[in-house]
Design a protein around this motif. Structure first.
Motif, PDB file in Angstrom:
ATOM      1  N   VAL A  41      49.209  46.153  44.442  1.00  0.00           N
ATOM      2  CA  VAL A  41      48.447  47.399  44.539  1.00  0.00           C
ATOM      3  C   VAL A  41      47.013  47.069  44.980  1.00  0.00           C
ATOM      4  O   VAL A  41      46.515  45.964  44.719  1.00  0.00           O
ATOM      5  CB  VAL A  41      48.404  48.151  43.184  1.00  0.00           C
ATOM      6  CG1 VAL A  41      49.777  48.701  42.845  1.00  0.00           C
ATOM      7  CG2 VAL A  41      47.894  47.247  42.065  1.00  0.00           C
ATOM      8  N   PRO A  42      46.332  48.001  45.646  1.00  0.00           N
ATOM      9  CA  PRO A  42      44.975  47.746  46.147  1.00  0.00           C
ATOM     10  C   PRO A  42      43.924  47.864  45.051  1.00  0.00           C
ATOM     11  O   PRO A  42      43.194  48.849  44.971  1.00  0.00           O
ATOM     12  CB  PRO A  42      44.795  48.823  47.217  1.00  0.00           C
ATOM     13  CG  PRO A  42      45.647  49.958  46.740  1.00  0.00           C
ATOM     14  CD  PRO A  42      46.839  49.331  46.071  1.00  0.00           C
ATOM     15  N   CYS A  43      43.864  46.864  44.196  1.00  0.00           N
ATOM     16  CA  CYS A  43      42.908  46.860  43.084  1.00  0.00           C
ATOM     17  C   CYS A  43      42.224  45.506  42.993  1.00  0.00           C
ATOM     18  O   CYS A  43      42.839  44.467  43.260  1.00  0.00           O
ATOM     19  CB  CYS A  43      43.619  47.132  41.757  1.00  0.00           C
ATOM     20  SG  CYS A  43      43.757  48.862  41.329  1.00  0.00           S
ATOM     21  N   GLN A  44      40.971  45.515  42.595  1.00  0.00           N
ATOM     22  CA  GLN A  44      40.265  44.283  42.286  1.00  0.00           C
ATOM     23  C   GLN A  44      40.881  43.645  41.053  1.00  0.00           C
ATOM     24  O   GLN A  44      41.135  44.313  40.050  1.00  0.00           O
ATOM     25  CB  GLN A  44      38.792  44.569  42.025  1.00  0.00           C
ATOM     26  CG  GLN A  44      37.987  43.387  41.515  1.00  0.00           C
ATOM     27  CD  GLN A  44      37.862  42.282  42.563  1.00  0.00           C
ATOM     28  OE1 GLN A  44      37.463  42.539  43.692  1.00  0.00           O
ATOM     29  NE2 GLN A  44      38.185  41.061  42.186  1.00  0.00           N
ATOM     30  N   LEU A  45      41.144  42.340  41.100  1.00  0.00           N
ATOM     31  CA  LEU A  45      41.653  41.627  39.933  1.00  0.00           C
ATOM     32  C   LEU A  45      40.480  41.206  39.053  1.00  0.00           C
ATOM     33  O   LEU A  45      39.499  40.629  39.541  1.00  0.00           O
ATOM     34  CB  LEU A  45      42.447  40.386  40.346  1.00  0.00           C
ATOM     35  CG  LEU A  45      43.693  40.613  41.192  1.00  0.00           C
ATOM     36  CD1 LEU A  45      44.381  39.287  41.479  1.00  0.00           C
ATOM     37  CD2 LEU A  45      44.658  41.568  40.509  1.00  0.00           C
ATOM     38  N   VAL A  46      40.572  41.506  37.760  1.00  0.00           N
ATOM     39  CA  VAL A  46      39.540  41.125  36.798  1.00  0.00           C
ATOM     40  C   VAL A  46      40.217  40.396  35.643  1.00  0.00           C
ATOM     41  O   VAL A  46      41.156  40.924  35.037  1.00  0.00           O
ATOM     42  CB  VAL A  46      38.777  42.355  36.256  1.00  0.00           C
ATOM     43  CG1 VAL A  46      37.791  41.935  35.175  1.00  0.00           C
ATOM     44  CG2 VAL A  46      38.043  43.076  37.379  1.00  0.00           C
ATOM     45  N   GLU A  47      39.737  39.193  35.358  1.00  0.00           N
ATOM     46  CA  GLU A  47      40.299  38.404  34.262  1.00  0.00           C
ATOM     47  C   GLU A  47      39.268  38.254  33.149  1.00  0.00           C
ATOM     48  O   GLU A  47      38.088  38.029  33.410  1.00  0.00           O
ATOM     49  CB  GLU A  47      40.719  37.011  34.747  1.00  0.00           C
ATOM     50  CG  GLU A  47      41.388  36.175  33.656  1.00  0.00           C
ATOM     51  CD  GLU A  47      41.723  34.755  34.098  1.00  0.00           C
ATOM     52  OE1 GLU A  47      42.579  34.125  33.460  1.00  0.00           O
ATOM     53  OE2 GLU A  47      41.110  34.269  35.078  1.00  0.00           O
ATOM     54  N   ILE A  48      39.721  38.385  31.925  1.00  0.00           N
ATOM     55  CA  ILE A  48      38.872  38.098  30.763  1.00  0.00           C
ATOM     56  C   ILE A  48      39.386  36.820  30.117  1.00  0.00           C
ATOM     57  O   ILE A  48      40.529  36.749  29.672  1.00  0.00           O
ATOM     58  CB  ILE A  48      38.913  39.247  29.737  1.00  0.00           C
ATOM     59  CG1 ILE A  48      38.289  40.516  30.321  1.00  0.00           C
ATOM     60  CG2 ILE A  48      38.167  38.854  28.463  1.00  0.00           C
ATOM     61  CD1 ILE A  48      38.338  41.706  29.385  1.00  0.00           C
ATOM     62  N   GLY A  49      38.541  35.798  30.075  1.00  0.00           N
ATOM     63  CA  GLY A  49      38.911  34.521  29.466  1.00  0.00           C
ATOM     64  C   GLY A  49      39.629  33.624  30.449  1.00  0.00           C
ATOM     65  O   GLY A  49      40.825  33.785  30.694  1.00  0.00           O
TER      66      GLY A  49
END
Length: 313
Positions: A41-49
């Protein structure tokens, strides 16, 4: 526990910090299963940790990544092992406790750079000559649609997921938590573990447990089994105050074994229950999300009418 990490003749040792809930997923089978579970999907990937970077480097192969990490030592370690990812901008590494972020202020963020392995306050180009979207819209981790991906520490998992649910810019959530926590977010009405978290999740979309991860897949080894689950926030953002609805749910589920009517302690509860075909002796887990929404809206409407009544002097 000390964990070795590195290649060739160099091994860097990191001591897992218990107070930060650090249990690192090292089993490549489950890392690959998480990657395969990410929808296109056209979304920014954001990771926590970021942990030791095992999942982070794989996420960066798919797309650019924004990664938050509270532990400065792990930020430094990542920069030493994957300098090209940070230098190229493929990974925007932010040394910050996400629970301390009121909103995504992109004008000044603490970022890590491989040249110094130190946190540097830098001005983001996206903020130049315009106000941050986050400042205007109140987004949390990113000011455009994003997907949250994380192996969450058990002790803060619920707090982070509920906050991501409230964030209108977060469209998808793919996380790993303690199995018991995952079951609460994904439970359905009539199941014993259906709770306030289940209702809140269903207000925004749909949640499904994808697979379990045994404790042996981690270093250090935790005492419990984990589960990876996915939330698709496909429903329109609610047209009421979420914070007040959460307080309502807290009251509804405050004594799970008692009758819902007694927990809510609402005037004319019997009337609204009858309209919604809810048995008078129903327990909280026996009422579905749509019915909770109707009860809440009825309560708010009644309160509004009472406030509009003229006072007699």
């Amino acid at each position: 526990m000390f964990i070795g990490f590195g290649g060739g003749n160099i091994t860097i040792v990191h001591k897992a910090k218990k107070h930060l809930g650090q249990n690192f997923l090292r089993d490549s089978i489950y890392l690959e299963k998480i990657i395969q579970a990410i929808p296109n999907v056209p979304c920014q990937l954001v990771e926590i940790g970021i942990g030791l970077g095992d999942l982070t480097q794989e996420l960066a192969k798919r797309d650019s990544l924004v990664a938050y990490e509270v532990d400065a030592d792990l930020c430094s370690l990542f920069c030493k092992n994957f300098p090209q990812l940070v230098e190229s901008g493929r990974v925007e590494l932010i040394n910050k406790n996400v629970l301390e972020l009121e909103s995504r202020d992109k004008s000044v963020v603490p970022r890590f750079y491989p040249q110094t392995h130190k946190s540097v306050l830098t001005r983001n180009l996206h903020s130049k000559n315009k106000k941050s979207t986050a400042s205007n819209m109140g987004s949390w981790l990113w000011d455009k649609p994003y997907m949250l991906i994380s192996n969450l520490p058990y002790y803060i998992a619920t707090h982070i997921i509920t906050r991501a649910l409230r964030d209108h810019m977060c469209k998808y959530i793919l996380v790993m938590t303690q199995k018991e926590v995952a079951q609460k977010f994904c439970a359905q009405s009539m199941q014993s573990n259906f709770c306030a978290l289940s209702v809140l999740t269903q207000v925004f979309g749909k949640a499904d447990i994808l697979f379990d991860v045994p404790n042996t897949a981690f270093e250090p080894v935790p005492k419990v089994t984990s589960s990876v689950f996915f939330i698709d926030k496909y429903l329109p953002y609610p047209d009421f105050r979420i914070s007040e609805f959460e307080m309502f749910l807290k009251s509804a589920f405050r004594a799970p074994r008692k009758k819902l009517g007694k927990n809510l302690d609402m005037f004319e509860t019997q009337k609204i229950f009858s309209q919604l075909q809810i048995p008078s002796d129903a327990r909280p887990h026996e009422v579905n999300t749509q019915q909770y929404l109707e009860i809440y809206k009825n309560k708010e409407l009644k309160n509004a009418r009472q406030q509009q009544k003229p006072t007699i002097s």
